[in-house]
Design a protein around this motif. Structure first.
Motif, PDB file in Angstrom:
ATOM      1  N   ARG A   1       0.905  -1.203  -0.171  1.00 31.86           N
ATOM      2  CA  ARG A   1      -0.053   0.090   0.007  1.00 31.86           C
ATOM      3  C   ARG A   1       1.049   1.244   0.080  1.00 31.86           C
ATOM      4  O   ARG A   1       0.871   2.290   0.610  1.00 31.86           O
ATOM      5  CB  ARG A   1      -0.916  -0.024   1.291  1.00 31.86           C
ATOM      6  CG  ARG A   1      -1.910  -1.167   1.104  1.00 31.86           C
ATOM      7  CD  ARG A   1      -2.865  -1.053   2.273  1.00 31.86           C
ATOM      8  NE  ARG A   1      -2.318  -1.105   3.646  1.00 31.86           N
ATOM      9  CZ  ARG A   1      -2.050  -0.348   4.572  1.00 31.86           C
ATOM     10  NH1 ARG A   1      -2.650   0.980   4.272  1.00 31.86           N
ATOM     11  NH2 ARG A   1      -1.654  -0.467   5.623  1.00 31.86           N
ATOM     12  N   LEU A   2       1.706   1.228  -0.947  1.00 34.57           N
ATOM     13  CA  LEU A   2       2.521   2.540  -1.145  1.00 34.57           C
ATOM     14  C   LEU A   2       2.096   3.501  -2.035  1.00 34.57           C
ATOM     15  O   LEU A   2       2.085   3.799  -2.972  1.00 34.57           O
ATOM     16  CB  LEU A   2       3.782   1.927  -1.841  1.00 34.57           C
ATOM     17  CG  LEU A   2       4.739   1.048  -0.959  1.00 34.57           C
ATOM     18  CD1 LEU A   2       6.063   0.550  -2.140  1.00 34.57           C
ATOM     19  CD2 LEU A   2       5.184   1.296   0.313  1.00 34.57           C
ATOM     20  N   LEU A   3       1.342   4.325  -1.046  1.00 32.35           N
ATOM     21  CA  LEU A   3       0.155   5.387  -1.786  1.00 32.35           C
ATOM     22  C   LEU A   3       0.724   6.708  -1.224  1.00 32.35           C
ATOM     23  O   LEU A   3       1.171   6.938  -0.097  1.00 32.35           O
ATOM     24  CB  LEU A   3      -1.116   5.058  -1.264  1.00 32.35           C
ATOM     25  CG  LEU A   3      -1.715   3.672  -1.647  1.00 32.35           C
ATOM     26  CD1 LEU A   3      -3.231   3.894  -0.935  1.00 32.35           C
ATOM     27  CD2 LEU A   3      -1.819   3.520  -2.900  1.00 32.35           C
ATOM     28  N   SER A   4       0.505   7.733  -2.425  1.00 33.29           N
ATOM     29  CA  SER A   4       1.041   9.115  -2.078  1.00 33.29           C
ATOM     30  C   SER A   4       0.146   9.508  -0.898  1.00 33.29           C
ATOM     31  O   SER A   4      -0.961   9.383  -0.729  1.00 33.29           O
ATOM     32  CB  SER A   4       0.614   9.895  -3.141  1.00 33.29           C
ATOM     33  OG  SER A   4       1.005  11.332  -3.120  1.00 33.29           O
ATOM     34  N   GLY A   5       0.977  10.204   0.125  1.00 28.03           N
ATOM     35  CA  GLY A   5       0.515  10.659   1.539  1.00 28.03           C
ATOM     36  C   GLY A   5       0.534   9.759   2.698  1.00 28.03           C
ATOM     37  O   GLY A   5       0.225  10.380   3.926  1.00 28.03           O
ATOM     38  N   ARG A   6       0.751   8.635   2.639  1.00 32.74           N
ATOM     39  CA  ARG A   6       1.074   7.667   3.483  1.00 32.74           C
ATOM     40  C   ARG A   6       2.253   7.899   4.295  1.00 32.74           C
ATOM     41  O   ARG A   6       3.217   8.061   3.753  1.00 32.74           O
ATOM     42  CB  ARG A   6       0.852   6.120   3.081  1.00 32.74           C
ATOM     43  CG  ARG A   6       1.210   5.349   4.180  1.00 32.74           C
ATOM     44  CD  ARG A   6       1.293   3.652   3.582  1.00 32.74           C
ATOM     45  NE  ARG A   6       1.314   2.769   4.770  1.00 32.74           N
ATOM     46  CZ  ARG A   6       1.659   1.550   4.750  1.00 32.74           C
ATOM     47  NH1 ARG A   6       1.737   0.908   3.367  1.00 32.74           N
ATOM     48  NH2 ARG A   6       1.850   0.783   5.827  1.00 32.74           N
ATOM     49  N   GLU A   7       2.013   7.785   5.750  1.00 34.26           N
ATOM     50  CA  GLU A   7       3.125   7.937   6.522  1.00 34.26           C
ATOM     51  C   GLU A   7       3.586   6.612   7.151  1.00 34.26           C
ATOM     52  O   GLU A   7       2.863   5.728   7.596  1.00 34.26           O
ATOM     53  CB  GLU A   7       2.616   8.831   7.683  1.00 34.26           C
ATOM     54  CG  GLU A   7       2.711  10.409   7.232  1.00 34.26           C
ATOM     55  CD  GLU A   7       2.134  11.184   8.211  1.00 34.26           C
ATOM     56  OE1 GLU A   7       1.828  10.837   9.276  1.00 34.26           O
ATOM     57  OE2 GLU A   7       2.643  12.548   8.357  1.00 34.26           O
ATOM     58  N   LEU A   8       4.878   6.438   7.230  1.00 33.59           N
ATOM     59  CA  LEU A   8       5.495   5.095   7.782  1.00 33.59           C
ATOM     60  C   LEU A   8       6.731   5.406   8.895  1.00 33.59           C
ATOM     61  O   LEU A   8       7.317   6.306   8.806  1.00 33.59           O
ATOM     62  CB  LEU A   8       6.442   4.486   6.499  1.00 33.59           C
ATOM     63  CG  LEU A   8       5.377   4.178   5.161  1.00 33.59           C
ATOM     64  CD1 LEU A   8       6.440   3.955   4.187  1.00 33.59           C
ATOM     65  CD2 LEU A   8       4.502   2.960   5.350  1.00 33.59           C
ATOM     66  N   THR A   9       6.567   4.256   9.790  1.00 35.22           N
ATOM     67  CA  THR A   9       7.490   4.523  10.803  1.00 35.22           C
ATOM     68  C   THR A   9       8.953   3.996  10.228  1.00 35.22           C
ATOM     69  O   THR A   9       8.919   3.381   9.078  1.00 35.22           O
ATOM     70  CB  THR A   9       7.161   3.669  12.105  1.00 35.22           C
ATOM     71  OG1 THR A   9       7.152   2.374  11.771  1.00 35.22           O
ATOM     72  CG2 THR A   9       5.884   3.791  12.506  1.00 35.22           C
ATOM     73  N   GLY A  10       9.833   4.234  10.810  1.00 30.07           N
ATOM     74  CA  GLY A  10      11.080   3.906  10.444  1.00 30.07           C
ATOM     75  C   GLY A  10      11.312   2.377  10.456  1.00 30.07           C
ATOM     76  O   GLY A  10      11.783   1.764   9.415  1.00 30.07           O
ATOM     77  N   GLU A  11      10.553   1.619  11.285  1.00 32.78           N
ATOM     78  CA  GLU A  11      10.644   0.170  11.315  1.00 32.78           C
ATOM     79  C   GLU A  11       9.789  -0.387  10.258  1.00 32.78           C
ATOM     80  O   GLU A  11      10.085  -1.200   9.573  1.00 32.78           O
ATOM     81  CB  GLU A  11      10.082  -0.375  12.513  1.00 32.78           C
ATOM     82  CG  GLU A  11      10.077  -1.800  12.880  1.00 32.78           C
ATOM     83  CD  GLU A  11       9.570  -2.115  14.169  1.00 32.78           C
ATOM     84  OE1 GLU A  11       9.231  -3.394  14.262  1.00 32.78           O
ATOM     85  OE2 GLU A  11       9.722  -1.446  15.224  1.00 32.78           O
ATOM     86  N   GLU A  12       8.486   0.227   9.979  1.00 31.08           N
ATOM     87  CA  GLU A  12       7.634  -0.048   8.718  1.00 31.08           C
ATOM     88  C   GLU A  12       8.488   0.139   7.551  1.00 31.08           C
ATOM     89  O   GLU A  12       8.341  -0.911   6.536  1.00 31.08           O
ATOM     90  CB  GLU A  12       6.453   0.620   8.646  1.00 31.08           C
ATOM     91  CG  GLU A  12       5.580   0.270   9.639  1.00 31.08           C
ATOM     92  CD  GLU A  12       4.266   1.193   9.772  1.00 31.08           C
ATOM     93  OE1 GLU A  12       3.323   0.899   9.975  1.00 31.08           O
ATOM     94  OE2 GLU A  12       4.632   2.459   9.511  1.00 31.08           O
ATOM     95  N   LEU A  13       9.087   1.271   7.098  1.00 31.51           N
ATOM     96  CA  LEU A  13      10.102   1.421   5.798  1.00 31.51           C
ATOM     97  C   LEU A  13      11.032   0.337   5.887  1.00 31.51           C
ATOM     98  O   LEU A  13      11.189  -0.187   4.788  1.00 31.51           O
ATOM     99  CB  LEU A  13      10.481   2.832   6.217  1.00 31.51           C
ATOM    100  CG  LEU A  13      11.124   3.246   4.796  1.00 31.51           C
ATOM    101  CD1 LEU A  13      10.602   3.065   3.699  1.00 31.51           C
ATOM    102  CD2 LEU A  13      12.065   4.560   4.946  1.00 31.51           C
ATOM    103  N   GLU A  14      12.060   0.058   6.867  1.00 32.74           N
ATOM    104  CA  GLU A  14      12.786  -0.799   6.941  1.00 32.74           C
ATOM    105  C   GLU A  14      12.360  -2.357   6.457  1.00 32.74           C
ATOM    106  O   GLU A  14      12.916  -3.130   5.676  1.00 32.74           O
ATOM    107  CB  GLU A  14      13.493  -1.075   8.423  1.00 32.74           C
ATOM    108  CG  GLU A  14      14.799  -1.993   8.197  1.00 32.74           C
ATOM    109  CD  GLU A  14      15.555  -2.162   9.580  1.00 32.74           C
ATOM    110  OE1 GLU A  14      16.141  -2.959   9.856  1.00 32.74           O
ATOM    111  OE2 GLU A  14      15.284  -0.979  10.339  1.00 32.74           O
ATOM    112  N   THR A  15      11.135  -2.686   7.216  1.00 31.87           N
ATOM    113  CA  THR A  15      10.616  -3.920   6.648  1.00 31.87           C
ATOM    114  C   THR A  15      10.148  -4.017   5.223  1.00 31.87           C
ATOM    115  O   THR A  15      10.254  -5.190   4.585  1.00 31.87           O
ATOM    116  CB  THR A  15       9.260  -4.400   7.502  1.00 31.87           C
ATOM    117  OG1 THR A  15       9.795  -4.251   8.971  1.00 31.87           O
ATOM    118  CG2 THR A  15       8.662  -5.670   7.162  1.00 31.87           C
TER     119      THR A  15
END
Length: 260
Positions: A36-50
């Motif tokens: 769900r890589l949609l414009s405007g979505r926010e991710l934590t550092g851990e989520e982004l790493e995974t």
């Protein structure tokens, strides 16, 4: 938090994901939807790493499938190919998956290579053995496939190879036999295969002997005469593989005036 600023379509079904920290990710449509890589979505550092790790795995898997699609590849080839762009743990996971799915199978690879060499080339089992060792195929597989290749070689194959070399050769019978054996061993044939070649008087060395005798005579006649000239001619022609009796017969035809 890291925000997805923009998602843009690239070529070949790839997308570029622009992050608020300045980083960019290139992903396949499948990864875009799954995570769900949609414009405007926010991710934590851990989520982004995974997500990043999962995307790298997907890319490595697709890359490996594309690499395999051109031709069968050995386990070693796949590892080398993926190792240029991906971390070892990703390579390990992808290779394990490909093996489970039977995309990588060194026995199948060895069998295909054996059949190709046997049916479409003039190479022998020794060449297959060298090629499989280069790809770090298991020794048991190498032994099984080279033994099968060796057993499939017959006298027809070996005599065809002899005829092919004979068309290109111009010289003595003895040297032809030596050069043929050397060539066939280089191509990966063993002694038992070379012994399958039929010997016969299918090669007339006379025109080559006459040519070599004339060339050698012209080289020595201005420097030597008499016994020394005959000795030099004999030695030179013996080195070219011609029989002693044939040389002496030719020398016997020469007049004293010619020999000096």
């Amino acid at each position: 938090m890291i925000k997805i600023d923009k998602v843009s379509l690239k070529k070949n079904g790839l997308y570029e994901v622009h992050l608020s920290n300045g980083d960019k990710m290139t992903v396949h449509e499948e990864s875009l939807v799954r995570h769900r890589l949609l414009s405007g979505r926010e991710l934590t550092g851990e989520e982004l790493e995974t997500i990043t790790e999962s995307i790298q795995y997907d890319q490595a898997y697709v890359d490996a499938l594309k690499y395999i699609s051109y031709k069968l590849r050995s386990h070693h080839e796949i590892r080398d190919h993926l190792g240029e762009d991906y971390a070892p743990y990703i390579v390990d996971d992808v290779v394990r998956r490909l093996m489970d799915e039977n995309y990588i199978n060194d026995e199948m690879y060895a069998e295909a290579l054996k059949n190709t060499m046997l049916n479409t080339s003039d190479k022998g089992p020794g060449m297959l053995e060298r090629e499989l060792k280069k790809h770090r195929i298991d020794e048991d597989i190498i032994f099984k496939k080279t033994s099968a290749f060796s057993g499939a070689v017959d006298s027809e194959r070996m005599n065809k190879l002899k005829a092919k070399e004979l068309k290109r050769y111009k010289g003595s019978k003895r040297h032809f036999s030596m050069k043929l054996q050397e060539k066939l061993m280089t191509k990966g044939y063993y002694k038992e295969h070379i012994d399958m070649i039929t010997s016969g008087d299918d090669f007339d060395e006379t025109p080559y002997f006459e040519r070599d005798f004339e060339k050698t005579y012209k080289r020595y006649r201005n420097r030597h005469e008499g016994y020394i000239l005959k000795q030099k001619l004999t030695e030179a022609l013996l080195r070219k593989g011609y029989e002693y009796d044939l040389i002496q017969e030719k020398l016997g035809e020469m007049t004293d005036e010619t020999i000096g």
